[in-house]
Design a protein around this motif. Sequence first.
Motif, PDB file in Angstrom:
ATOM      1  N   ALA A 149       0.844  -1.197   0.000  1.00 13.24           N
ATOM      2  CA  ALA A 149       0.000   0.000   0.000  1.00 13.24           C
ATOM      3  C   ALA A 149       0.879   1.247   0.000  1.00 13.24           C
ATOM      4  N   GLU A 150       0.260   2.325  -0.408  1.00 13.13           N
ATOM      5  CA  GLU A 150       0.982   3.589  -0.525  1.00 13.13           C
ATOM      6  C   GLU A 150       1.504   4.062   0.836  1.00 13.13           C
ATOM      7  N   ASP A 151       2.638   4.654   0.836  1.00 13.84           N
ATOM      8  CA  ASP A 151       3.161   5.329   2.032  1.00 13.84           C
ATOM      9  C   ASP A 151       4.006   6.457   1.482  1.00 13.84           C
ATOM     10  N   ALA A 152       3.512   7.658   1.687  1.00 12.88           N
ATOM     11  CA  ALA A 152       4.128   8.799   0.997  1.00 12.88           C
ATOM     12  C   ALA A 152       5.407   9.276   1.661  1.00 12.88           C
ATOM     13  N   ARG A 153       5.954   8.516   2.585  1.00 10.57           N
ATOM     14  CA  ARG A 153       7.145   9.017   3.298  1.00 10.57           C
ATOM     15  C   ARG A 153       8.318   9.226   2.346  1.00 10.57           C
ATOM     16  N   LYS A 154       9.022  10.292   2.623  1.00  8.04           N
ATOM     17  CA  LYS A 154      10.234  10.602   1.864  1.00  8.04           C
ATOM     18  C   LYS A 154      11.262  11.058   2.872  1.00  8.04           C
ATOM     19  N   PRO A 155      12.523  10.768   2.641  1.00  9.30           N
ATOM     20  CA  PRO A 155      13.511  11.298   3.574  1.00  9.30           C
ATOM     21  C   PRO A 155      13.661  12.804   3.378  1.00  9.30           C
ATOM     22  N   THR A 156      12.992  13.588   4.226  1.00  9.59           N
ATOM     23  CA  THR A 156      13.022  15.043   4.037  1.00  9.59           C
ATOM     24  C   THR A 156      14.090  15.700   4.906  1.00  9.59           C
ATOM     25  N   ASN A 157      14.253  15.158   6.108  1.00 11.13           N
ATOM     26  CA  ASN A 157      15.223  15.760   7.018  1.00 11.13           C
ATOM     27  C   ASN A 157      16.603  15.148   6.729  1.00 11.13           C
ATOM     28  N   LEU A 158      17.295  15.749   5.783  1.00 13.88           N
ATOM     29  CA  LEU A 158      18.513  15.116   5.296  1.00 13.88           C
ATOM     30  C   LEU A 158      19.612  15.050   6.348  1.00 13.88           C
ATOM     31  N   GLY A 159      19.652  16.056   7.221  1.00 14.59           N
ATOM     32  CA  GLY A 159      20.649  16.052   8.293  1.00 14.59           C
ATOM     33  C   GLY A 159      20.437  14.848   9.190  1.00 14.59           C
ATOM     34  N   ARG A 160      19.169  14.632   9.545  1.00 13.38           N
ATOM     35  CA  ARG A 160      18.847  13.499  10.416  1.00 13.38           C
ATOM     36  C   ARG A 160      19.141  12.177   9.719  1.00 13.38           C
ATOM     37  N   LYS A 161      18.825  12.137   8.421  1.00  7.99           N
ATOM     38  CA  LYS A 161      19.042  10.893   7.673  1.00  7.99           C
ATOM     39  C   LYS A 161      20.528  10.559   7.584  1.00  7.99           C
ATOM     40  N   LEU A 162      21.318  11.596   7.366  1.00  6.96           N
ATOM     41  CA  LEU A 162      22.763  11.375   7.266  1.00  6.96           C
ATOM     42  C   LEU A 162      23.288  10.866   8.606  1.00  6.96           C
ATOM     43  N   LYS A 163      22.780  11.496   9.667  1.00  9.22           N
ATOM     44  CA  LYS A 163      23.219  11.090  11.006  1.00  9.22           C
ATOM     45  C   LYS A 163      22.845   9.627  11.260  1.00  9.22           C
ATOM     46  N   GLU A 164      21.612   9.249  10.850  1.00  8.09           N
ATOM     47  CA  GLU A 164      21.175   7.863  11.070  1.00  8.09           C
ATOM     48  C   GLU A 164      22.039   6.868  10.292  1.00  8.09           C
ATOM     49  N   GLN A 165      22.406   7.261   9.060  1.00  2.00           N
ATOM     50  CA  GLN A 165      23.249   6.353   8.272  1.00  2.00           C
ATOM     51  C   GLN A 165      24.608   6.205   8.952  1.00  2.00           C
ATOM     52  N   LEU A 166      25.119   7.340   9.463  1.00  2.64           N
ATOM     53  CA  LEU A 166      26.436   7.297  10.104  1.00  2.64           C
ATOM     54  C   LEU A 166      26.395   6.525  11.416  1.00  2.64           C
ATOM     55  N   VAL A 167      25.311   6.784  12.188  1.00  2.00           N
ATOM     56  CA  VAL A 167      25.265   6.209  13.529  1.00  2.00           C
ATOM     57  C   VAL A 167      24.716   4.772  13.521  1.00  2.00           C
ATOM     58  N   VAL A 168      23.576   4.590  12.840  1.00  2.04           N
ATOM     59  CA  VAL A 168      22.909   3.272  12.912  1.00  2.04           C
ATOM     60  C   VAL A 168      23.549   2.273  11.951  1.00  2.04           C
ATOM     61  N   VAL A 169      23.803   2.710  10.696  1.00  2.00           N
ATOM     62  CA  VAL A 169      24.324   1.755   9.710  1.00  2.00           C
ATOM     63  C   VAL A 169      25.846   1.628   9.844  1.00  2.00           C
ATOM     64  N   LEU A 170      26.554   2.734   9.672  1.00  2.00           N
ATOM     65  CA  LEU A 170      28.013   2.640   9.691  1.00  2.00           C
ATOM     66  C   LEU A 170      28.565   2.474  11.121  1.00  2.00           C
ATOM     67  N   GLY A 171      27.971   3.220  12.060  1.00  2.00           N
ATOM     68  CA  GLY A 171      28.458   3.144  13.443  1.00  2.00           C
ATOM     69  C   GLY A 171      27.918   1.946  14.201  1.00  2.00           C
ATOM     70  N   GLN A 172      26.858   1.302  13.680  1.00  2.00           N
ATOM     71  CA  GLN A 172      26.295   0.090  14.304  1.00  2.00           C
ATOM     72  C   GLN A 172      25.916   0.356  15.772  1.00  2.00           C
ATOM     73  N   ARG A 173      25.434   1.591  16.053  1.00  2.00           N
ATOM     74  CA  ARG A 173      25.219   1.963  17.445  1.00  2.00           C
ATOM     75  C   ARG A 173      24.251   1.031  18.177  1.00  2.00           C
ATOM     76  N   LYS A 174      23.136   0.721  17.510  1.00  2.00           N
ATOM     77  CA  LYS A 174      22.147  -0.101  18.210  1.00  2.00           C
ATOM     78  C   LYS A 174      22.699  -1.494  18.509  1.00  2.00           C
ATOM     79  N   LEU A 175      23.496  -2.013  17.582  1.00  2.00           N
ATOM     80  CA  LEU A 175      24.064  -3.341  17.806  1.00  2.00           C
ATOM     81  C   LEU A 175      25.077  -3.319  18.942  1.00  2.00           C
ATOM     82  N   LEU A 176      25.802  -2.208  19.036  1.00  2.00           N
ATOM     83  CA  LEU A 176      26.855  -2.130  20.050  1.00  2.00           C
ATOM     84  C   LEU A 176      26.303  -1.991  21.466  1.00  2.00           C
ATOM     85  N   GLN A 177      24.958  -1.785  21.571  1.00  2.00           N
ATOM     86  CA  GLN A 177      24.381  -1.759  22.914  1.00  2.00           C
ATOM     87  C   GLN A 177      24.483  -3.144  23.568  1.00  2.00           C
ATOM     88  N   TRP A 178      24.682  -4.154  22.757  1.00  2.00           N
ATOM     89  CA  TRP A 178      24.869  -5.526  23.250  1.00  2.00           C
ATOM     90  C   TRP A 178      26.340  -5.845  22.992  1.00  2.00           C
TER      91      TRP A 178
END
Length: 714
Positions: free
Chosen positions: A33-62
């Motif tokens: 189904a449709e979901d009109a979400r778009k990555p609009t907040n580019l600063g936040r998106k970049l931070k998430e890619q750096l922190v969550v994907v590249l930095g693996q922050r959530k994984l490192l909590q364990w």
Amino acid sequence: MLEKIAMTVVVLITLALFARRVRDLVGLLRMGAEDARKPTNLGRKLKEQLVVVLGQRKLLQWTVPGVMHFFIFWGFVVLFTTIIEAFGAVYQEGFHIPLIGRWGPLGALQDFFVVAVLGGIITALAIRRIQQPGRFKGSHTRDAEYILYAIGGIMATILLVRAVEISLGIFPYDVRWTPVSNAVAQLFGGFSVAVREALDTVFLWWHSLIILGFLVYITFSKHLHIVTSGFNVLFTSERPKGALKPMHLDLEEMSEDDVFGAAKVTDLSWKQLLDGMTCTECGRCQSQCPAWNTGKPLSPKLLIMDIRDELFAHGRQLLDAKNRGEEAFKEAVAELAPLNPKVVEDEVIWDCTTCGACVQACPVNIEHIDAIVDMRRNLVMGESRFPREMQSALQNLETTGNPWGQPPQTRLDWMRGTSKQETLDIPHISEAPDAEVLFWVGCAGAFDDRNKKVTYDTARLLQKAGVSFAVLGADESCTGDPARRMGAEYIYQMLADQNIEVLKEHKVKQILTACPHCFNTIFNEYPQFGGFFEVIHHTEYLARLVKDGRLKPAKDFNGTITYHDPCYNARHNDVWKGAREVIESIPMASYKELHRHGHATFCCGAGGGRMWMEERMGKKMNIERTDEALASASDTLAVGCPFCNIMLADGIDERHASEDMTVRDISQILWESVEFEPDGDASTGNGDASGYPLTKDTKDMTGTAAGPEDTATT
Ligand code: SF4
Ligand code: SF4
């Protein structure tokens, strides 16, 4: 030459298989189904890619599995250079990557990561084989092990290729940078050049075939997350954490083909289908889920896996039908099984308290609650199938504007206090249009006997601090939080519209509430309907009054306090400091943190509309939390939510522990200390009739409520 042709053919076949599978997966996503979400907040998106994907922050909590995954992830990134080198070597002896391909530090990094990844694989196998944590229950463990062996094979063959190349003198790096490869090279010192050349070819082919097989296999396995997780994080909702997915609801506009929420897998949005494709089956969500941890059938991991399995089970048939045209596709969709109860049992859907622990724990930002609520929306509005005890709460909400079914005229009865207390005199907002703060009482605060006392004490504290405030009385209705989370979106929207109109009519500036659910709904969800209000939770507000000297705790507290963080404060809105600051301000109060606190709090069991449902299976969540509180050996269990108050007080009763521990709201604890006046000086506030305007700092606290990563601008 023959070798080069053969490799070219194998590579092209692999890329074609990979591309075909990716095309099919994109085709399946497009069926959602449709979901009109778009990555609009580019600063936040970049931070998430750096922190969550590249930095693996959530994984490192364990720590151990986190470090293991960190090395495997970064190993793949760094060792991509060795893959280029291996394929290059098939086509050209002594191949090296232009510019960096002879740079010693790169060779050293490659050596390091080969060892680190091998270490990571051994750790991962040990966790799975020896430790066997419960979070893997229900995951495809065999598939996970195949992948680990494949990665191990890739690492081993990298080492062998490098070692043989060193022994042949065609290795592009200075061997002083690559001690591990150099050590392995000693194994081949005794072989003739011809044998070593033959081994080089064998190892290169072995290495290349594992990589090519891996590339195709991952698109059919749970390791698809290697491809999709970056996209899943990129398209993570930009809504405030506590806000549910908006739903456009216009009954007059709806046609026969329209469905409420999600009835079949194709009614889920493309993002929800992408969530399924991205699940790594790590079980971190399951391990945090209060429902699963108290023996209920709900596991957020299994739910996401079931959705994905359903999509993949019918994927080919849906894709073929789509190619035949819209009619054929409609017929194929019509043949799909209903999501509930065929794919996910109804019980699973109703077990969720929407506490958010799963979403918070997920390393790839999967949004479980949206999928659960979409299925609830279909069960309630499409199928009229829900736990029977929900019926009266929903009816009450619709007819009286509160789940207790009390007459709205009695909303101000709490002002009378107990028989020994004097009646408070608090103006209706229409009598005090300049009031700085609207005290939003909430249904529990107005109708539940335990919580009416909390409301009374909160109001007394505000009066004592000289805050200019007013109430809405009978004009206040339930915010709609339970209706929305139960899936009754039409009742929620009716209540939300009504409340927003009243708040706008009275030009309300700031809202203060003692209920995290009211706080979350007004602050995070009313903006979806044009209601933008500044809202603050009473724990934060009271802490500020104390800090500013408007309230002066004076009476000693002889005992130990522990605090239960409400999910809708701590986890969904990052509101957790105020309660602790208030407790700290009370003379002699000693404080003990519960084992699970702050963002890691454990749900009392009342959220998500569960307050109005029976808990039929497993241990009751409130008892689980009560046991944890009792284990802290504190005298007082402080709370900051009327529903937690009810659930935990019930837990204490059920454990016959009322002599060991009392459940009290932060307001009640503060009032007891503030009302005591050793000097006989009744005035602790400055009595400023103009009230207590929210200062810049207070606004900052309100902003904190939306969380540092959120973009709410209410
Ligand atoms: S929101 Fe809470 S109760 Fe619901 S699935 Fe997630 S962890 Fe479990
Ligand atoms: S939903 Fe997220 S946390 Fe849960 S198993 Fe999948 S990847 Fe792990």
